[in-house]
Structures are given as C-alpha cells and as structure tokens.
Design a protein around this motif. Structure first.
Motif, PDB file in Angstrom:
ATOM      1  N   GLY A  11      -3.015   3.693  -7.125  1.00 24.82           N
ATOM      2  CA  GLY A  11      -3.551   3.393  -5.799  1.00 24.82           C
ATOM      3  C   GLY A  11      -4.442   4.511  -5.299  1.00 24.82           C
ATOM      4  O   GLY A  11      -3.998   5.650  -5.162  1.00 24.82           O
ATOM      5  N   GLU A 107       6.233   7.725  -0.866  1.00 24.27           N
ATOM      6  CA  GLU A 107       7.035   7.976   0.342  1.00 24.27           C
ATOM      7  C   GLU A 107       6.072   8.401   1.455  1.00 24.27           C
ATOM      8  O   GLU A 107       5.576   7.587   2.161  1.00 24.27           O
ATOM      9  CB  GLU A 107       8.074   9.079   0.073  1.00 24.27           C
ATOM     10  CG  GLU A 107       9.199   8.635  -0.837  1.00 24.27           C
ATOM     11  CD  GLU A 107      10.319   7.923  -0.077  1.00 24.27           C
ATOM     12  OE1 GLU A 107      10.281   7.883   1.158  1.00 24.27           O
ATOM     13  OE2 GLU A 107      11.236   7.394  -0.732  1.00 24.27           O
ATOM     14  N   GLY A 109       6.408  10.016   4.439  1.00 25.68           N
ATOM     15  CA  GLY A 109       6.780   9.651   5.803  1.00 25.68           C
ATOM     16  C   GLY A 109       8.112  10.286   6.147  1.00 25.68           C
ATOM     17  O   GLY A 109       8.444  11.384   5.662  1.00 25.68           O
TER      18      GLY A 109
HETATM   19  N1  LIG Z   1       3.671   8.749   7.324  1.00 27.61           N
HETATM   20  C1  LIG Z   1       2.482   8.246   7.589  1.00 27.61           C
HETATM   21  O1  LIG Z   1       1.925   8.492   8.654  1.00 27.61           O
HETATM   22  C2  LIG Z   1       1.784   7.406   6.554  1.00 27.61           C
HETATM   23  C3  LIG Z   1       0.479   6.974   6.782  1.00 27.61           C
HETATM   24  C4  LIG Z   1      -0.139   6.214   5.792  1.00 27.61           C
HETATM   25  C5  LIG Z   1       0.539   5.875   4.628  1.00 27.61           C
HETATM   26  N2  LIG Z   1       1.816   6.318   4.460  1.00 27.61           N
HETATM   27  C6  LIG Z   1       2.568   5.971   3.227  1.00 27.61           C
HETATM   28  O2  LIG Z   1       1.789   6.384   2.109  1.00 27.61           O
HETATM   29  C7  LIG Z   1       1.913   5.445   1.038  1.00 27.61           C
HETATM   30  C8  LIG Z   1       0.514   4.966   0.652  1.00 27.61           C
HETATM   31  O3  LIG Z   1      -0.049   4.324   1.784  1.00 27.61           O
HETATM   32  P1  LIG Z   1      -1.616   4.139   1.960  1.00 27.61           P
HETATM   33  O4  LIG Z   1      -1.889   3.965   3.418  1.00 27.61           O
HETATM   34  O5  LIG Z   1      -2.325   5.211   1.217  1.00 27.61           O
HETATM   35  O6  LIG Z   1      -1.796   2.765   1.252  1.00 27.61           O
HETATM   36  P2  LIG Z   1      -3.096   1.840   1.210  1.00 27.61           P
HETATM   37  O7  LIG Z   1      -4.312   2.657   1.370  1.00 27.61           O
HETATM   38  O8  LIG Z   1      -2.878   0.720   2.164  1.00 27.61           O
HETATM   39  O9  LIG Z   1      -2.968   1.239  -0.259  1.00 27.61           O
HETATM   40  C9  LIG Z   1      -2.875   2.092  -1.380  1.00 27.61           C
HETATM   41  C10 LIG Z   1      -3.095   1.285  -2.629  1.00 27.61           C
HETATM   42  O10 LIG Z   1      -1.996   0.405  -2.855  1.00 27.61           O
HETATM   43  C11 LIG Z   1      -2.457  -0.554  -3.805  1.00 27.61           C
HETATM   44  N3  LIG Z   1      -1.864  -1.856  -3.521  1.00 27.61           N
HETATM   45  C12 LIG Z   1      -1.961  -2.577  -2.396  1.00 27.61           C
HETATM   46  N4  LIG Z   1      -1.314  -3.755  -2.547  1.00 27.61           N
HETATM   47  C13 LIG Z   1      -0.806  -3.761  -3.801  1.00 27.61           C
HETATM   48  C14 LIG Z   1      -0.048  -4.690  -4.555  1.00 27.61           C
HETATM   49  N5  LIG Z   1       0.320  -5.869  -4.041  1.00 27.61           N
HETATM   50  N6  LIG Z   1       0.309  -4.342  -5.804  1.00 27.61           N
HETATM   51  C15 LIG Z   1      -0.058  -3.163  -6.317  1.00 27.61           C
HETATM   52  N7  LIG Z   1      -0.805  -2.245  -5.659  1.00 27.61           N
HETATM   53  C16 LIG Z   1      -1.164  -2.544  -4.412  1.00 27.61           C
HETATM   54  C17 LIG Z   1      -3.981  -0.630  -3.648  1.00 27.61           C
HETATM   55  O11 LIG Z   1      -4.558  -0.195  -4.863  1.00 27.61           O
HETATM   56  P3  LIG Z   1      -5.515  -1.151  -5.735  1.00 27.61           P
HETATM   57  O12 LIG Z   1      -5.917  -2.311  -4.876  1.00 27.61           O
HETATM   58  O13 LIG Z   1      -6.641  -0.281  -6.072  1.00 27.61           O
HETATM   59  O14 LIG Z   1      -4.693  -1.539  -6.896  1.00 27.61           O
HETATM   60  C18 LIG Z   1      -4.285   0.361  -2.561  1.00 27.61           C
HETATM   61  O15 LIG Z   1      -5.460   1.107  -2.728  1.00 27.61           O
HETATM   62  C19 LIG Z   1       2.853   4.344   1.547  1.00 27.61           C
HETATM   63  O16 LIG Z   1       4.151   4.617   1.097  1.00 27.61           O
HETATM   64  C20 LIG Z   1       2.760   4.465   3.050  1.00 27.61           C
HETATM   65  O17 LIG Z   1       3.920   4.029   3.706  1.00 27.61           O
HETATM   66  C21 LIG Z   1       2.440   7.079   5.388  1.00 27.61           C
END
Ligand SMILES: NC(=O)c1ccc[n+]([C@@H]2O[C@H](COP(=O)([O-])OP(=O)(O)OC[C@H]3O[C@@H](n4cnc5c(N)ncnc54)[C@H](OP(=O)(O)O)[C@@H]3O)[C@@H](O)[C@H]2O)c1
Length: 293
Positions: A11, A107, A109
């Motif tokens: 991702g 994770e 978070g």
């Molecule tokens: N604590 C906080 O403030 C905070 C903020 C943001 C995120 N987070 C955490 O960080 C982590 C990543 O979040 P993010 O915001 O970076 O995510 P994101 O940008 O929404 O998505 C990351 C990647 O996940 C892949 N993905 C989406 N749906 C999928 C599916 N059905 N099957 C397989 N891959 C899939 C996609 O990759 P492809 O489409 O390229 O395959 C996408 O680029 C999560 O655990 C989230 O809870 C925490």
C-alpha cells in the motif's frame, strides 16, 4: 544492525508513501538495498518510481502473485488501509511461504493490544494469525497522525481551513501525536538498527509530542492569529452514541476514537517507553506540523 536490508511496503497510500520514501533515503548509506511497493494497480506513482522504488502489482486473492512479489524480501511493512486490514492475512501467508523474516502490521494509531472491539478486534485477529504462522512481527503505535488529522478533516472533528473544531470529551487529556514523516523515520531506524530477536513480536511506542487537544488549539490560535470556533461533545454523549450505533462510521469509528482519547488511551506508552529505541530521535512538535500544512 538488524541485517534487514530488503523491504516491501504493502500500500503506497497516506502512510505507506512516507515509509517508502524514508526507506529509499537509506539506500545511499547501504543500510537498505531494495525497496518494493506492492499495489493492486501500479499505474501512476511516477514520483515514487523516479526515486527507484520498484512497483509490483499483486492480487490479494491470488497467493502466487504475492509469493512471487515477495521473493528475496526480508521485511514486509503493511500500510494497508484501515478498511481492508483482513487483506493482511493472505499477505502474511505469502510472506511466510516466501521466506520473509519479519512483518510489520498496519497499525499507526492508538494501542490495539488486548482490545476486542471495533477495528481493534480485526487488528488482533490478524496478529493472532501471524502468531499461528510463527512469523516474527511488530506493531508501531503512534497515536493520531498530526499531519493527517489537521489537514482539513471535518468528519474527524478538525476543520481548520474553515476555522472549526469539534472536540470529543473535555479536550484536557494528554494524547501522543506523531507526524507521518516521523513514523517512517522511527520505524525504519528500528527495522535497520535493532536486532531481529529484540524486534520479534514487539509493540513499539512512538510519540512526536504529548499534548491535550485544548493545549494544541490554544497554541495554534495564538501562533497563527486565526480564531477557531470550538465546540465540545461530552464524554456521556460519546458513550451513548458509540453504544447505540457501534457499526456506523461516525460513531463506531470516529466517536469511538474520541472516547478512547478521553479515556487516556491516545497515549502510546509511558514517557520511558515512547521513542525508547532511538534516543536521538527528534520528532516534530504538533503545532509546528499544523502550521506547515
Ligand atoms: N492514527 C492516525 O491518525 C491514522 C491516520 C491515517 C491512517 N492511519 C492508519 O494507517 C494505516 C494505513 O492507512 P492509510 O490512510 O495510509 O491508508 P490508505 O491511504 O487509505 O490506503 C493505503 C493502501 O491500502 C490499499 N488498499 C485499500 N483497499 C484495499 C483492499 N481492499 N485490499 C488490499 N489493499 C487495499 C491501497 O493500496 P493499492 O490500491 O495500491 O493496492 C491503498 O493505497 C491504517 O491502519 C490506518 O488506520 C492512522
């Protein structure tokens, strides 16, 4: 040094992109030799490809595509979105089959250890699966990601571009805030410097800065010269909403998170535990991050 040199990030989204870019920065010094991004479609990402990141297209329902993409990889770092965390199960199976040595769970978070509700139940199910595979793994708990939360996210409570904030609870409970670049820097430092034995099945606590929401909003207003309209949702209101509507996004995810913060669960660890594995780590302060957005 850990001996881990070859990395695949699943991702290349909000968080994954920062991890990929940080890994690439370590190639010059030789601590990292190989940086791969796993995506379901590798179209685009031209800026990352130009930095030398190799994109491999995978299908999470096709084990062979994952195993092939993970040949010669030491560490898989999952940065899969919160709504697709179960995709980590086939990813972990493939990592084990390909001989990957370590797996970092998605994770970034609040601490999830021991929690059996909401998204935490899913995270713990994946972790149980890694234990059953006997695949060494780690988690990085970061608290809320400062550059993500304050970058115009009205649904999560903060709408700085329009001068508004909705605070869940009193706003007086300290929380660990960490920026995406600092998450990536700390994680890559640990993965390349700490021995594999010490990293095995371990939670790592990161913290950019520990501050209450009220302190942050006050400092932000004083330094930016912008006045915010701040409203509050009581702890009792949050509890009621979460209890009555546990499965919708607004209550089951957003208000549940605000409730966790109010209960003190936004702290990633004790002051002695946070950032423990990199004594020289100098993370960004939360209001500096807000003012840079
Ligand atoms: N604590 C906080 O403030 C905070 C903020 C943001 C995120 N987070 C955490 O960080 C982590 C990543 O979040 P993010 O915001 O970076 O995510 P994101 O940008 O929404 O998505 C990351 C990647 O996940 C892949 N993905 C989406 N749906 C999928 C599916 N059905 N099957 C397989 N891959 C899939 C996609 O990759 P492809 O489409 O390229 O395959 C996408 O680029 C999560 O655990 C989230 O809870 C925490």
């Amino acid at each position: 040094m850990s001996g881990f040199k070859s990395f695949a990030v699943a991702g290349a989204g909000d968080i994954g992109r920062f991890i990929l870019e940080e890994l690439v920065r370590h190639v010059t010094g030789g601590s990292v030799t190989n940086v791969v991004a796993l995506t379901r479609s590798s179209i685009g990402y031209d800026d990352l490809k130009a930095q030398g990141i190799v994109f491999k297209t995978v299908d999470y329902s096709d084990p062979a595509s994952l195993v092939t993409a993970l040949q010669d990889i030491d560490v898989v770092i999952s940065a899969i979105s919160g709504g697709a965390l179960l995709a980590q199960i086939p990813l972990a199976d493939a990592a084990k089959a390909a001989g990957v040595k370590h797996f970092v769970l998605s994770e970034y978070g609040n601490r999830s250890d021991g929690k059996t509700y909401g998204i935490f139940a899913v995270k713990n199910r994946v972790r149980e699966h890694l234990l059953s595979l006997d695949l060494p793994h780690s988690q990085f708990f970061t608290g809320p990601v400062s550059d993500w939360f304050f970058d115009g996210r009205p649904e999560w409570g903060f709408d700085l571009p329009n001068g508004k904030a909705v605070v869940g609870g009193s706003g007086n409970v300290p929380i660990s805030w960490t920026s995406s670049p600092d998450i990536a820097r700390y994680m890559v430092y640990v993965l390349t410097h700490v021995s594999p034995t010490e990293q095995r099945n371990k939670p790592f606590a990161i913290e950019g800065e520990r501050k209450t929401i009220n302190q942050i909003l006050e400092e932000y207003q004083a330094r930016s010269g912008r006045k915010l309209e701040v409203t509050y949702e009581s702890k009792e209101f949050l509890e009621k909403q979460v209890k009555e509507h546990p499965h919708d996004y607004e209550n089951g995810l957003i208000r549940l998170l605000h409730l966790e913060w109010e209960r003190g669960e936004g702290q990633t660890g004790t002051p002695e535990e946070v950032n423990k594995y990199w004594p020289d780590f100098k993370p960004a302060k939360v209001v500096d991050v807000m003012l840079s957005l």
